[in-house]
Design a protein around this motif. Structure first.
Motif, short mmCIF file in Angstrom:
data_model
loop_
_atom_site.label_atom_id
_atom_site.label_comp_id
_atom_site.label_asym_id
_atom_site.label_seq_id
_atom_site.Cartn_x
_atom_site.Cartn_y
_atom_site.Cartn_z
N THR A 149 -36.08 10.80 35.91
CA THR A 149 -35.16 10.96 37.04
C THR A 149 -33.74 10.46 36.74
OG1 THR A 149 -35.81 8.83 38.02
CG2 THR A 149 -37.04 10.80 38.71
N ARG A 150 -33.54 9.89 35.57
CA ARG A 150 -32.18 9.46 35.23
C ARG A 150 -31.30 10.68 35.01
NH1 ARG A 150 -28.63 10.18 32.19
NH2 ARG A 150 -30.01 11.43 30.88
N ARG A 151 -30.15 10.69 35.67
CA ARG A 151 -29.18 11.78 35.53
C ARG A 151 -27.79 11.18 35.38
NH1 ARG A 151 -30.55 16.62 37.45
NH2 ARG A 151 -28.88 17.26 36.02
N ALA A 152 -26.88 11.95 34.83
CA ALA A 152 -25.48 11.53 34.75
C ALA A 152 -24.83 11.88 36.08
CB ALA A 152 -24.78 12.23 33.60
N VAL A 153 -24.81 10.91 36.99
CA VAL A 153 -24.33 11.12 38.35
C VAL A 153 -22.82 10.89 38.39
CG1 VAL A 153 -24.43 10.21 40.70
CG2 VAL A 153 -26.53 10.56 39.40
N LYS A 154 -22.11 11.83 39.01
CA LYS A 154 -20.65 11.77 39.05
C LYS A 154 -20.10 11.31 40.39
CE LYS A 154 -20.49 13.97 35.02
NZ LYS A 154 -20.08 13.31 33.79
N GLY A 184 -8.47 7.74 32.33
CA GLY A 184 -9.81 8.26 32.16
C GLY A 184 -10.03 9.59 32.84
N TRP A 185 -9.07 10.49 32.71
CA TRP A 185 -9.18 11.86 33.24
C TRP A 185 -9.40 11.84 34.75
CZ3 TRP A 185 -12.96 14.52 29.28
CH2 TRP A 185 -12.42 14.42 27.98
N ASP A 236 -28.16 4.78 40.17
CA ASP A 236 -27.81 5.89 39.28
C ASP A 236 -26.71 5.44 38.35
OD1 ASP A 236 -29.44 8.25 40.26
OD2 ASP A 236 -28.60 7.48 42.12
N SER A 237 -26.45 6.26 37.34
CA SER A 237 -25.48 5.88 36.33
C SER A 237 -24.83 7.11 35.72
CB SER A 237 -26.15 5.04 35.23
OG SER A 237 -27.15 5.81 34.58
N CYS A 238 -23.77 6.85 34.97
CA CYS A 238 -23.09 7.93 34.26
C CYS A 238 -22.48 7.37 32.98
CB CYS A 238 -21.99 8.55 35.13
SG CYS A 238 -21.18 9.96 34.34
N PRO A 239 -22.92 7.86 31.82
CA PRO A 239 -22.26 7.46 30.57
C PRO A 239 -20.98 8.26 30.41
CG PRO A 239 -24.03 9.00 30.09
CD PRO A 239 -24.04 8.78 31.59
N MET A 240 -19.92 7.62 29.90
CA MET A 240 -18.63 8.30 29.81
C MET A 240 -17.93 7.98 28.50
SD MET A 240 -17.14 7.57 33.61
CE MET A 240 -17.74 5.90 33.60
N VAL A 255 -14.53 -2.53 18.75
CA VAL A 255 -14.35 -1.12 19.06
C VAL A 255 -15.02 -0.84 20.40
CG1 VAL A 255 -14.19 -0.28 16.68
CG2 VAL A 255 -16.44 -0.51 17.76
N ILE A 256 -14.54 0.20 21.07
CA ILE A 256 -15.16 0.67 22.30
C ILE A 256 -16.03 1.86 21.95
CG2 ILE A 256 -14.78 1.74 24.57
CD1 ILE A 256 -12.11 0.25 24.71
N ALA A 257 -17.26 1.88 22.45
CA ALA A 257 -18.15 3.02 22.21
C ALA A 257 -18.15 3.98 23.39
CB ALA A 257 -19.57 2.53 21.92
N LEU A 258 -18.33 3.46 24.59
CA LEU A 258 -18.40 4.27 25.79
C LEU A 258 -18.34 3.38 27.02
CD1 LEU A 258 -22.06 5.45 26.53
CD2 LEU A 258 -21.53 3.66 24.90
N MET A 259 -18.33 3.99 28.19
CA MET A 259 -18.44 3.27 29.45
C MET A 259 -19.69 3.75 30.18
SD MET A 259 -14.76 3.40 31.29
CE MET A 259 -13.26 3.39 30.33
N VAL A 260 -20.20 2.91 31.06
CA VAL A 260 -21.29 3.32 31.94
C VAL A 260 -20.93 2.88 33.36
CG1 VAL A 260 -23.73 3.06 32.53
CG2 VAL A 260 -23.04 3.17 30.13
N ALA A 261 -20.96 3.83 34.28
CA ALA A 261 -20.80 3.53 35.70
C ALA A 261 -22.18 3.44 36.33
CB ALA A 261 -19.98 4.63 36.38
#
Length: 200
Positions: free
Chosen positions: A9-14, A64-65, A145-149, A168-174
């Motif tokens: 059920t994990r999804r990249a929720v925006k 961040g766009w 929920d979460s979103c990798p960015m 270094v920065i790899a990514l963000m997670v909300a």
């Protein structure tokens, strides 16, 4: 929620409910679970920058766009890593092991990393990925929920969070409470195409 359900059920929720908040204790619990993820040679080189300051989050969104989840989600984590941890922290992360094990690991780690900047960076990225996935599954297991960015200006974000030169920065997670259902999964390649038995 069991592990399989969290994975399925994990999804990249925006889209997040900006009114839903997590307490400092709830955030820390998620971060503590995240830190249980494995890291190469136990180097623990990942650093989790939990951004709580609303003004800073707004600045990150600007570079961040303009992704709404950077400000609307309850929690934003910039997942970074110390590239030279293999050299700086090796004795610390093996503290408590027998002396002969410590000495062996120091030598093995040095041989694996020294003079290999691509290996050093690759290892940080792998460990950051493991941390990110652990955070997302921990959040999902708690009904969040979460979103990798990675859609942001890495250099600009680095300046905003005062990223040290050896990181270094790899990514963000909300992380937060979804305010809209995610779109259906589409374009999934066939299992037989992406799972290879023994050799290509």
């Amino acid at each position: 929620m069991n592990t399989e359900e969290a994975i399925r059920t994990r999804r990249a929720v925006k889209v997040y409910d900006p009114a839903y908040t997590l307490t400092r204790e709830q955030k820390d619990e998620l971060l503590q679970l995240t830190l249980l993820a494995p890291s190469a040679f136990n180097l623990q080189h990942v650093r989790l920058v939990e951004v709580s300051d609303p003004a800073l989050r707004a600045q990150i969104r600007e570079v961040g766009w303009n992704q709404a989840q950077m400000t609307d989600a309850s929690m934003l984590v910039v997942i970074c890593a110390q590239v030279d941890s293999w050299e700086k922290n090796v004795r610390r992360v093996w503290d408590g092991a027998p002396t002969e094990v410590q000495d062996y690991m120091v030598g093995a780690i040095d041989a694996y990393y020294r003079g290999k900047p691509q290996v050093q960076r690759d290892e940080t990225m792998r460990s950051c990925g493991l941390m990110a996935q652990t955070l997302m599954l921990a959040a999902r297991a708690k009904g969040l929920d979460s979103c990798p960015m990675d859609g942001f200006d890495f250099e600009a974000v680095g300046k905003l969070i005062n990223l040290p030169d050896n990181h270094v920065i790899a990514l963000m997670v909300a992380v937060g409470k979804r305010a809209a259902e995610p779109k259906p999964r589409i374009g999934k390649l066939p299992f037989e195409e992406v799972v290879i038995r023994d050799r290509f």
